[in-house]
Structures are given as structure tokens and as C-alpha cells.
Design a protein around this motif. Sequence first.
Motif: not given
Length: 290
Positions: A26-27, A132-139, A223-227
Motif C-alpha cells: 500500500e502507499t 506518528v500518523y500513518a495514512l493509507n492513500i490507497n484506501q 485490495p485484490l492481493d490482500y490476504n
Amino acid sequence: MTIEKITQDHFDDALRCLQNMSLSKETIVFRGQQDTKWRLHTTWARFKSFEQESRSSDMVGLLDQFKTNLAKLGQMPFEENNHLDWLEYAQHHGVPTPYLDFTYSPYVALFFSFNGLEDIKEAESEEEYVVVYALNINQLAHHWAKASGEFDERVYQSFLSPSTHLFDEGFPGNTLQFIRQPGKSNARMQRQQGAFLYDTLDYHSLGFDDLEEYMDHIQESKPLDYNGTQAPPTLTKVFINKKCIREVFQILELMNITGTMLFLDSSGAAMDVRNTYYYKPKTMMLRGFD
């Protein structure tokens, strides 16, 4: 899904957590903040909340005023009139803008979380953390692409990679937009591996207080490839004990992540002097100055 919150009391665990997110498919972009009570607000949002009726809140007008003041000093940094470049330049000189700074580097975010900390107490308490914020840009992009109903692939791609002409006609309102890279003139953000989130959403009309509450109500997609069994969150907040400060600066110095190198000016050099209160630097003294 609610915002995921992770508490780390040991530096090795915190670093491993941030690295795992950074190295995922993920980005993810990061933002470090010292006070865990601070919310994700642009300076523009705070400026508008205190706006007087007689004062213009138009972003173009503020930039024109800033340019006029610089012209009086003979300090015009650009020949072009690129709105995006001016927005970045104005923000880093204190003009309120609808930009939030992020970085692709969790290490840079760690620096900003711990830089300049004062009065670290001996006793541990709920107040003894930075975040620390971690933002998932794809989501966030996927959610934005469904804002009008059905998922729109063009909107998704445009959110991730906006047109270079996005701000040619001014600054759109009620909009979220990821800006992947700083401009060619923004040496500081280039050094900090920066990215931006442009945010002019009218949260009051949407029924939210701010960006964080908005993200807290996003329904994430796998995501399509997320397990994993659960879709990754849009926003993760990693709370790190302030007592990790010595280890943080020891590691960051060996990575050449210091105020001097991130800011490229005297203010950054002064930050490093203050931060050595917590650790003994190995590389900062030059021959002839020791």
C-alpha cells in the motif's frame, strides 16, 4: 471502521511497526506530531474558523497578499505564477493553506515527533507519548472514488496522480486531493521525502468535526492481493513512549536524518543543538571545532 491505534513503549517495536507499514504494498505516508491531543487540521481550516466577516478567506487573495509583501522586500522566489508552487512556498513561511504535510519516510516522521521535546518526566503516564500518523492513500483514494455512488476508476487514479494543471484556475473547494511530490523549487520537502494532502472539505455540512472523524467513518475495501481477514485501515495512529527519545535520535543521526539536513538552514542546525540534550552525537562535530 475506526481509526487503528497502536501503543508502543519500546523503540524496537515502534520502529518495526512503522517499517512494516512503510514497506507494504500500500502507499503509506506518515506525519509525526508531539502532542497526542492534536488533530489533523490544516492551517487553512484553523484560519477560517477564526475568520471575521470583514476579512477575505479566498486562498488566491491570501497568496496575492503574500506576493505583494515579498515584492516590497525584493524577495520574489519564482518568476512563474504557478499556484501549486506558491501554495507550497507560502505554507512553509507561515501562510495558512489547505495543505497537510506528510512524508514517505517513517524515520522523518519520527524526527518531527521527537524534535524539540521538553520536560520528559520520569514517571510513565498516558501523557508520555508522541504520535506518528500513518495514512493509507490507497484506501482514501478508493473511498473518494466512491463518493458519488459507484466506484470511478478515473477519479481513483486522478486522486493518486493529479493533473499538473489542477490549480491553474484557482483552488477548488470541498475537495480532497493527494499531491504525490513537492514542486521542483521546494528543496526542503524534497529532502524530507514529502507529499501533501490538499483538504478543503466542508466537514460541518458532512456532519463531521474534522478530517480525523471523516476518516474514522470510512468503510475500507480489501485490495485484490490482500490476504488479511480485515481490510487495512485508512489511518493508523502509532503512539510511542517519549522515553524512546535517546534511541530515536541515535538511530536517526546515523541515517543522516537531522534538523540540519532536513531543513538546510540555521533553524535546523539549532534544532540539533537542542536535541543533543537527550543523546551524545557521534557525527556532528567537524575537525577544528572540537
